[in-house]
Design a protein around this motif. Structure first.
Motif, PDB file in Angstrom:
ATOM      1  N   ILE A 176      -3.111  -4.556  -6.834  1.00 11.31           N
ATOM      2  CA  ILE A 176      -3.678  -3.243  -6.538  1.00 11.31           C
ATOM      3  C   ILE A 176      -4.448  -2.720  -7.734  1.00 11.31           C
ATOM      4  CG2 ILE A 176      -3.119  -0.876  -5.907  1.00 11.31           C
ATOM      5  CD1 ILE A 176      -2.787  -2.839  -3.679  1.00 11.31           C
ATOM      6  N   ASP A 178       7.705   3.907   6.851  1.00 10.70           N
ATOM      7  CA  ASP A 178       6.513   3.061   6.913  1.00 10.70           C
ATOM      8  C   ASP A 178       5.745   3.276   8.212  1.00 10.70           C
ATOM      9  OD1 ASP A 178       7.275   2.048   4.476  1.00 10.70           O
ATOM     10  OD2 ASP A 178       8.278   0.295   5.326  1.00 10.70           O
ATOM     11  N   ARG A 215     -12.039  -0.104   2.087  1.00  9.57           N
ATOM     12  CA  ARG A 215     -10.652  -0.319   1.657  1.00  9.57           C
ATOM     13  C   ARG A 215      -9.669   0.357   2.618  1.00  9.57           C
ATOM     14  NH1 ARG A 215     -10.962   0.967  -4.855  1.00  9.57           N
ATOM     15  NH2 ARG A 215     -12.637  -0.498  -5.373  1.00  9.57           N
ATOM     16  N   ALA A 258      -1.816   3.697  -3.704  1.00  9.70           N
ATOM     17  CA  ALA A 258      -1.621   3.131  -5.041  1.00  9.70           C
ATOM     18  C   ALA A 258      -2.950   2.942  -5.756  1.00  9.70           C
ATOM     19  CB  ALA A 258      -0.878   1.796  -4.933  1.00  9.70           C
ATOM     20  N   SER A 259      -3.961   2.468  -5.046  1.00 10.29           N
ATOM     21  CA  SER A 259      -5.280   2.297  -5.656  1.00 10.29           C
ATOM     22  C   SER A 259      -5.887   3.639  -6.039  1.00 10.29           C
ATOM     23  CB  SER A 259      -6.199   1.555  -4.690  1.00 10.29           C
ATOM     24  OG  SER A 259      -7.497   1.417  -5.238  1.00 10.29           O
ATOM     25  N   SER A 288      -8.374  -1.893  -8.016  1.00  6.64           N
ATOM     26  CA  SER A 288      -8.744  -0.507  -8.275  1.00  6.64           C
ATOM     27  C   SER A 288      -9.497  -0.340  -9.567  1.00  6.64           C
ATOM     28  CB  SER A 288      -7.481   0.372  -8.310  1.00  6.64           C
ATOM     29  OG  SER A 288      -6.645  -0.041  -9.367  1.00  6.64           O
ATOM     30  N   GLU A 305       1.895   4.687   8.264  1.00  6.39           N
ATOM     31  CA  GLU A 305       0.824   3.773   8.638  1.00  6.39           C
ATOM     32  C   GLU A 305       0.218   4.109   9.994  1.00  6.39           C
ATOM     33  OE1 GLU A 305      -0.378   1.626   6.639  1.00  6.39           O
ATOM     34  OE2 GLU A 305       1.150   1.760   5.075  1.00  6.39           O
ATOM     35  N   TRP A 364      -6.864  -1.940   4.183  1.00  2.00           N
ATOM     36  CA  TRP A 364      -5.574  -1.855   3.506  1.00  2.00           C
ATOM     37  C   TRP A 364      -4.608  -0.976   4.278  1.00  2.00           C
ATOM     38  CZ3 TRP A 364      -7.159  -0.818  -2.296  1.00  2.00           C
ATOM     39  CH2 TRP A 364      -7.820  -1.953  -2.784  1.00  2.00           C
ATOM     40  N   SER A 365      -3.371  -1.099   3.903  1.00  2.00           N
ATOM     41  CA  SER A 365      -2.355  -0.188   4.422  1.00  2.00           C
ATOM     42  C   SER A 365      -2.431   1.139   3.665  1.00  2.00           C
ATOM     43  CB  SER A 365      -0.962  -0.801   4.280  1.00  2.00           C
ATOM     44  OG  SER A 365      -0.626  -0.955   2.902  1.00  2.00           O
ATOM     45  N   ARG A 379      -0.083   2.620   2.058  1.00  2.00           N
ATOM     46  CA  ARG A 379       0.610   2.520   0.776  1.00  2.00           C
ATOM     47  C   ARG A 379      -0.283   1.884  -0.293  1.00  2.00           C
ATOM     48  NH1 ARG A 379       5.950   2.830  -0.174  1.00  2.00           N
ATOM     49  NH2 ARG A 379       6.360   2.685   2.062  1.00  2.00           N
ATOM     50  N   GLU A 380      -0.998   0.814   0.085  1.00  2.00           N
ATOM     51  CA  GLU A 380      -1.907   0.183  -0.869  1.00  2.00           C
ATOM     52  C   GLU A 380      -3.062   1.093  -1.235  1.00  2.00           C
ATOM     53  OE1 GLU A 380      -1.321  -4.481   0.542  1.00  2.00           O
ATOM     54  OE2 GLU A 380      -2.939  -3.248   1.381  1.00  2.00           O
TER      55      GLU A 380
END
Length: 648
Positions: A275, A358, A158, A169-170, A279, A362, A162-163, A165-166
């Motif tokens: 998300i 951002d 993951r 969140a997960s 998750s 990232e 994923w980024s 931020r994602e």
């Protein structure tokens, strides 16, 4: 038919100009010279990519040094090596020796321990496949069982796809389902699970001086050094007891409590969206954040490893920590300089990011708060050549840099740099606060030069209040008697801090209770502060004058303790020392029992000045640190009477 024309607003006219065809605008540079524009765009893209590469390399070296810092901190904190060096608190050691907070040191140790327990994630981080922010996020949710590699590999997959931020969140959703505590160092806009609110109150400079003095008294009342919002909470709580009897109180605090309850109810509810759906897949037992560092160490550290950690030499670990921090200090100025180019030229847009936050999250794996702090320091230190050189070479710690920013200018940079290299970080902060408070009381024309070395630092605001009372004035300030005069008074300063929503509501409720109709807002703050200061300074003195003389501080250099103070005899009474005041000094219980009487700290001299200190005493080598009062000393100190007589 007659048509009526209406004047167009500026926004409509601006949109019309943008919609106009390029060939109809004679000043359009792109249409005039497309080749030049193409060359300009190519150069901008090349500069953006080169800056991005240099930033990623600098961030990677800083992250690698941070892991080395955490690796050395594991054994150092497990064996409480800071006590052997003469410090009784992690925060005091980290601030003085490393230039960071104790929380940052503990957090680095926790991440390094979790990376050692998660071999796949640790290897991916060492290879540069994931950033420090991603590794920290995975450390909080990846399984603790080393045999369960499937879930660890799933989280790693993951992170690669994923980024940031994602992924965050997960991970947050996974921690919520498992009931694990949130990451206390997460930059999510909250303080102690409450929304962080920024408070800014414009006021005259003298009111800000009263605020500084009240915050100092609040630290004395609490028995420890307080961050601004905790001092504001104590000040507001004390002032609420002395509010006028006919004043209403509690409306804002009640509404804030209701909003927080509704917010917590939304957080506890079931998450929606892609998300949350991803998750909800099982990810094994999730780990806690740095706040649960003790349980993590117990589950990932075997008894033989703990025994090996206990045998580590604290002085060797201290050298490793100092070297790692020097590497970080040399990487941070480079990151700040490149970030300034990126932000000033808006190169992050060329790289495909709409916001700076951002990009740094990232690409660099860095929090937005740290990035803006580096930018602020970079823009400030470039005003002075000497300070910029010291910062670029890593000769001054991050803590001291942030401390000196409010008072630094070209005229006094040499004096403050010399002072920063001579005194402890705590003493430097006290001198800067005293200088700023003195400027607020006496006026902006007062130079921001450092005070005389080893001088006493009485509160300028307290002296000003005492002078007004001695002259027999009816009120501490004329503006409190004349509302019109207060309305037109110049507000050349600000009282500002960031606090949880409930604390901000308490402060505003208390100010409402002290407010008068038709007066500016800052007059209520001034009444509140004067009430609190008068009450705290009117409390009866302690029967032991030594504590008041030493300002209710532990006299050991770099110690921030203000509670559990002992009246220590510099020359022990068993060795002929008397009970006079020049032989007695205030020392916290931890330093008294586990430092001086354990033989790791030596103190002698005449109180209050001069008192000589040796910290981290060793039999075969010189001590780690030597002080005269709060002043660092690199030479040989005078011999103590016990050593001179052969009984030391």
């Amino acid at each position: 038919m007659q048509y009526r024309s209406f004047p167009r607003s500026r926004s409509v006219a601006r949109r019309s100009r943008r919609a106009t065809a390029p060939w109809l605008r004679g000043t359009n540079r792109r249409a005039a010279d497309p080749d030049a524009e193409r060359v300009r765009e190519t150069e901008r893209t090349r500069l953006a990519r080169a800056t991005d590469v240099e930033l990623c390399v600098a961030a990677r070296s800083e992250a690698a040094a941070r892991r080395e810092l955490g690796g050395a901190a594991q054994a150092f904190l497990a064996g409480r090596g800071y006590q052997r060096l003469g410090f009784v608190r992690v925060g005091d050691y980290a601030r003085e020796r490393l230039g960071i907070s104790g929380r940052a040191l503990e957090s680095a140790a926790w991440v390094a321990a979790r990376l050692d327990a998660l071999p796949r994630i640790g290897t991916a981080f060492d290879r540069g496949e994931i950033s420090w922010a991603q590794a920290r996020t995975l450390c909080g949710v990846a399984p603790r069982d080393e045999q369960d590699g499937r879930d660890e590999q799933e989280w790693l997959t993951r992170a690669r796809a994923w980024s940031a931020r994602e992924l965050e969140a997960s991970a947050k959703a996974a921690r919520t389902r498992s009931g694990a505590p949130p990451d206390p160092d997460a930059d999510d806009g909250t303080i102690e699970d409450e929304p962080a609110v920024r408070v800014r109150i414009a006021c005259p400079a003298r009111v800000r001086a009263l605020w500084r003095h009240a915050a100092e008294l609040a630290s004395r009342v609490a028995g420890q050094c307080l961050v601004p919002w905790r001092a504001a909470e104590i000040i507001a709580a004390e002032a609420s007891s002395g509010r006028p009897p006919d004043a209403s109180f509690g409306d804002r605090a009640l509404l804030a409590a209701l909003r927080l309850a509704r917010r917590q109810h939304r957080i506890d509810g079931v998450a929606t969206g892609p998300i949350a759906a991803i998750s909800n897949t099982p990810a094994g037992p999730s780990g806690a954040g740095p706040g649960a560092a003790s349980s993590s160490k117990e589950s990932t550290t075997t008894p033989p490893v703990r025994a090996a950690q206990a045998l580590c030499d604290p002085f060797t670990l201290d050298a490793r920590l100092v070297f790692a921090m020097h590497t970080i200090r040399t990487a941070e100025p480079r990151i700040g300089r490149l970030l300034r180019v990126l932000v000033d030229l808006k190169l992050y847009r060329t790289l495909g990011f709409t916001k700076v936050e951002d990009y740094v999250r990232e690409r660099l794996g860095m929090s937005a708060r740290k990035a803006w702090a580096l930018l602020k320091v970079e823009r400030t230190v470039r005003r002075t050549a000497a300070f910029a050189g010291s910062y670029e070479k890593g000769l001054i710690s991050w803590t001291r840099v942030l401390t000196l920013l409010p008072v630094l200018c070209r005229e006094n940079e040499g004096a403050w740099l010399t002072r920063a290299s001579m005194v402890t970080a705590q003493r430097l902060a006290e001198e800067v606060d005293w200088t700023l408070e003195r400027c607020d009381v006496l006026g902006a024309h007062v130079p921001l030069d450092p005070p005389p070395l080893d001088a006493d630092l009485p509160s300028p605001a307290a002296l000003a209040m005492a002078d007004v009372v001695a002259r027999g004035a009816r009120s501490p300030d004329p503006s409190l008697q004349n509302g019109a005069h207060a309305t037109y008074e110049v507000r050349d300063a600000e009282v500002r801090f960031i606090a949880p929503a409930s604390v901000v509501a308490l402060v505003r409720d208390t100010m409402d209770a002290f407010a008068q109709p038709g007066e500016p807002r800052w007059t209520a703050l001034e009444r509140m502060l004067r009430h609190v200061i008068a009450y705290w300074t009117g409390i009866g003195r302690h029967r032991d004058p030594i504590f008041e003389r030493d300002r209710w501080y532990c006299a050991v250099p770099a110690c921030s303790s203000r509670r559990n103070l002992h009246d220590h005899h510099l020359r022990f009474r068993s060795r002929g020392g008397g009970n006079t005041r020049d032989n007695r000094i205030a020392i916290c219980a931890a330093h008294h029992l586990h430092g001086i009487h354990a033989g790791w700290i030596h103190a002698w001299g005449t109180a209050p000045k001069p008192v000589y200190w040796e910290m981290g005493v060793r039999m075969d080598r010189p001590p780690l640190l030597a002080f005269i009062g709060d002043r660092l000393w690199n030479g040989d100190l005078p011999e103590s009477p016990e050593v001179a007589m052969g009984i030391g």
